[in-house]
Design an enzyme around this catalytic site. Structure first.
Site, PDB file in Angstrom:
ATOM      1  N   SER A 119      42.948  -6.022  31.274  1.00 40.92           N
ATOM      2  CA  SER A 119      43.133  -7.292  30.582  1.00 40.92           C
ATOM      3  C   SER A 119      44.425  -7.296  29.774  1.00 40.92           C
ATOM      4  O   SER A 119      45.497  -7.113  30.330  1.00 40.92           O
ATOM      5  CB  SER A 119      41.912  -7.586  29.702  1.00 40.92           C
ATOM      6  OG  SER A 119      40.740  -7.590  30.468  1.00 40.92           O
ATOM      7  N   HIS A 142      42.999 -10.413  35.220  1.00 45.73           N
ATOM      8  CA  HIS A 142      42.138 -11.574  35.443  1.00 45.73           C
ATOM      9  C   HIS A 142      42.564 -12.696  34.509  1.00 45.73           C
ATOM     10  O   HIS A 142      43.321 -12.468  33.562  1.00 45.73           O
ATOM     11  CB  HIS A 142      40.662 -11.219  35.235  1.00 45.73           C
ATOM     12  CG  HIS A 142      40.332 -10.732  33.860  1.00 45.73           C
ATOM     13  ND1 HIS A 142      40.425 -11.505  32.737  1.00 45.73           N
ATOM     14  CD2 HIS A 142      39.921  -9.517  33.427  1.00 45.73           C
ATOM     15  CE1 HIS A 142      40.065 -10.821  31.679  1.00 45.73           C
ATOM     16  NE2 HIS A 142      39.772  -9.604  32.068  1.00 45.73           N
TER      17      HIS A 142
END
Length: 232
Positions: A119, A142
């Protein structure tokens, strides 16, 4: 200084170093002739922002790292920075603040992904001048979301989309992957169960151009020493 005084001085130095590791996750690595050449920083667990994480969660506090990075920049004896990462992500704004600070340092910097840098750990990994990942290391990219690996501080879809673009732009500007390809990986719906995004293992992260090289601590340390010599 007699032998007893020397031993006492060494003991006090070890105690200071151990306390520095416990409290800040940092350590000064001594080079030749005892000169403090390299500052070691660790970014471990969750990146904590304005809100404290659970007491049972390992966290890296951005209010600890930002002053230390400013101190490194001002310290003439510090010649380089080695950053070890193993993080699941965390607060977006805090992570980007740390990444921007690392990227703006005038001292040579090398990062090493151990375990994972997921992340918001992506920008942190590429913020260094040169990046490594161990063969079993992973990176997950993501979209920004209000729950899960990111702490939810932005509620509107438009603002989350803008933040996602900020992250993608930072990664593409500090690595060899294009922003378009990175967004493709972020929005891939075939890899992660019940989610979109992509998990990249060590060599895959290098092939995609996010990380510079597969390697471990010896390669990362040697690269940083080489960069210091070239700058000197």
């Amino acid at each position: 200084m007699n032998r007893d005084d020397q031993e006492q001085t060494k003991t006090q130095q070890r105690e200071r170093e151990n306390n520095e590791i416990r409290e800040m996750g940092t350590l000064e690595l001594q080079g030749k002739e005892g000169k403090n050449r390299i500052q070691l920083l660790t970014i471990i667990g969750e990146i904590e922002g304005h809100e404290a994480v659970s007491g049972n969660t390992k966290a890296t506090k951005y209010e600890h790292l930002l002053p230390r990075l400013a101190e490194i920049e001002a310290d003439d004896e510090t010649e380089g920075v080695l950053i070890l990462l193993n993080t699941l992500g965390g607060d977006v704004e805090a992570g980007l603040a740390i990444a921007e600070m690392i990227a703006s340092l005038s001292k040579p910097t090398v990062s090493l992904v151990l375990g994972g840098s997921h992340s918001i750990g992506g920008p942190l990994a590429v913020s260094a001048d040169y990046s490594f990942i161990v063969p079993t290391g992973t990176m997950i990219v993501h979209p920004v979301r209000s729950t899960g690996m990111f702490i939810g501080v932005i509620q509107s879809y438009r603002n989350m989309e803008k933040t996602q673009d900020r992250i993608a732009r930072f990664i593409s500007e500090h690595s060899r992957i294009s922003q378009e390809r990175l967004l493709e990986l972020m929005l891939d719906s075939t890899q992660l169960v019940k989610d979109v995004g992509t998990m990249l293992e060590g060599e895959e992260a290098v092939r995609e151009g996010i990380i510079d090289e597969v390697g471990g601590i010896s390669q990362a340390y040697a690269k940083l020493q080489e960069m210091i010599r070239k700058k000197g």
